[in-house]
Design an enzyme around this catalytic site. Structure first.
Site, mmCIF file in Angstrom:
data_model
loop_
_atom_site.group_PDB
_atom_site.id
_atom_site.type_symbol
_atom_site.label_atom_id
_atom_site.label_comp_id
_atom_site.label_asym_id
_atom_site.label_seq_id
_atom_site.Cartn_x
_atom_site.Cartn_y
_atom_site.Cartn_z
ATOM 1 N N ARG A 172 0.824 -1.220 0.000
ATOM 2 C CA ARG A 172 0.000 0.000 0.000
ATOM 3 C C ARG A 172 0.858 1.270 0.000
ATOM 4 O O ARG A 172 0.454 2.292 0.553
ATOM 5 C CB ARG A 172 -0.973 0.036 1.191
ATOM 6 C CG ARG A 172 -1.999 -1.086 1.172
ATOM 7 C CD ARG A 172 -3.259 -0.706 1.953
ATOM 8 N NE ARG A 172 -4.134 -1.867 2.036
ATOM 9 C CZ ARG A 172 -4.560 -2.401 3.185
ATOM 10 N NH1 ARG A 172 -4.229 -1.882 4.349
ATOM 11 N NH2 ARG A 172 -5.342 -3.457 3.174
ATOM 12 N N ASP A 217 -7.049 -2.616 -7.118
ATOM 13 C CA ASP A 217 -7.669 -3.203 -5.933
ATOM 14 C C ASP A 217 -8.024 -4.651 -6.236
ATOM 15 O O ASP A 217 -8.342 -4.988 -7.377
ATOM 16 C CB ASP A 217 -8.929 -2.423 -5.541
ATOM 17 C CG ASP A 217 -9.432 -2.817 -4.160
ATOM 18 O OD1 ASP A 217 -10.270 -3.737 -4.078
ATOM 19 O OD2 ASP A 217 -8.965 -2.242 -3.166
ATOM 20 N N TYR A 237 -15.054 -11.774 0.239
ATOM 21 C CA TYR A 237 -15.759 -10.513 -0.020
ATOM 22 C C TYR A 237 -16.994 -10.744 -0.894
ATOM 23 O O TYR A 237 -18.047 -10.149 -0.668
ATOM 24 C CB TYR A 237 -14.827 -9.501 -0.694
ATOM 25 C CG TYR A 237 -13.773 -8.938 0.220
ATOM 26 C CD1 TYR A 237 -14.043 -7.853 1.053
ATOM 27 C CD2 TYR A 237 -12.490 -9.482 0.265
ATOM 28 C CE1 TYR A 237 -13.069 -7.324 1.886
ATOM 29 C CE2 TYR A 237 -11.510 -8.956 1.094
ATOM 30 C CZ TYR A 237 -11.808 -7.883 1.912
ATOM 31 O OH TYR A 237 -10.846 -7.377 2.748
#
Length: 343
Positions: A25, A75, A152
């Site tokens: 990140r 992402d 997810y």
């Protein structure tokens, strides 16, 4: 020039005097220049799909810190979106997705080879970066590992225990495996295109691997990673792959060899003496500074950084964090960390 890149040398098994360094990140919310570009893009997903702006935020930490690698800005949830799931981000809360919990919903996902129209801007980001990055900087592409992405897609959001995915796995294994298989095939397609667009290294993030135990870990963390890496290496035998089965604990042992990875990324809980003795004999390891120290700074940041470098200095090592840098990190502390590594 590729042979001279420090990161690629470490990934090929070379022990270097000073380890190459990058941060998970590293393009992100702790940097003021990132916040400005994100505002220009409008929202997070718009930033991911704007190739020029995504390349810009990837380059920002390279300009500021001179890291040895840049990881493309994207992402892990772009793959579910490309497969037909609805994905959106709630400010302050994180991602939301339409849920996939039934056989019909799993069957309605797009075929793996139908993802490229949606993901074309990501490939363009990589092409821009190959042109713009300094010659010594390695370009990393990535994807989420199938289990983590599935958690997810099944829950519709991040969950503390990945409970909904475990529940589907335990009550309707056929549907669960159908979702996992579709993600696996799409991930192979996605990563092959990333390599063709210019990625020199691939990283596979299995952020929730640690919640899989025993046979489930082997079936749903290890086996998909092995399948993905084998497919990449069949077409691109020299492409190095970094695997990150976060919080796998004892299951880290032998993982790199079992999946065919060139490097194993270590989370903050991995004991470094054990890693040096047990994991480094299978090749390069990456890690594993606690991101909290980049908030705290001071002597503990310096001493812990030096301790990690020393502990892993007898084998191939890439310095990184044990998880992604947090938005509250002080950009100045990254300079302190780099000074402690590079002297």
């Amino acid at each position: 020039m590729a042979e001279q890149k420090k990161l690629l040398r470490a990934l090929s098994g070379e022990t270097l005097d000073t380890p190459p360094v990058w941060m998970m990140r590293q393009a992100g919310r702790y940097l003021p220049e990132y916040k400005a570009t994100r505002a220009e893009a409008g929202d997070f997903l718009s930033l991911c799909y704007n190739s020029d702006l995504a390349a810009e935020v990837t380059l920002q930490p390279i300009r500021r810190y001179g890291f040895d690698a840049a990881i493309m800005f994207a992402d892990i949830l772009l793959v579910p979106q490309a497969l037909g799931a609805d994905v959106w981000f709630v400010t302050g809360e994180g991602p939301r997705l339409s849920t996939i919990t039934t056989a019909d919903q799993a069957a309605a996902l797009k075929p793996a080879d139908a993802i490229h129209d949606k993901l074309a801007p990501i490939y363009e980001t990589l092409r821009i970066l190959r042109r713009e990055l300094p010659a010594q900087t390695t370009l990393i592409g990535f994807a989420g590992a199938p289990w983590t992405v599935a958690t997810y897609m099944i829950a519709g959001r991040g969950t503390p225990d990945q409970g909904p995915a475990h529940a589907l796995k335990d009550t309707d294994r056929a549907t669960f495996e159908a979702v996992l298989d579709r993600i696996t095939e799409a991930t192979i397609q996605y990563l092959l295109m990333q390599i063709e667009a210019g990625a020199e290294v691939i990283k596979l993030f299995d952020s929730w691997a640690g919640s899989l135990k025993g046979d489930d870990f082997n079936k749903y963390a290890l086996a998909p990673a092995r399948k993905i890496i084998a497919a990449l290496k069949a077409k691109h035998p020299t492409i190095p792959v970094i695997a990150f089965p976060r919080e796998a604990g004892p299951a880290y042992e032998g993982f790199a060899k079992a999946v065919g990875a060139d490097c194993l990324a270590l989370d903050t809980k991995v004991d470094l003496e054990w890693a040096a003795e047990v994991l480094q004999k299978d090749g390069c390891v990456q890690g594993n500074l606690d991101p909290k120290l980049l908030v705290e700074g001071g002597d503990r940041l310096i001493s812990e950084t030096k301790r990690i470098v020393k502990a892993l200095s007898n084998g191939p090592h890439i310095f990184n964090l044990g998880h992604g840098i947090t938005p509250d990190a002080d950009p100045e502390n990254v300079h302190v960390m780099l000074e402690a590594i590079r002297g």
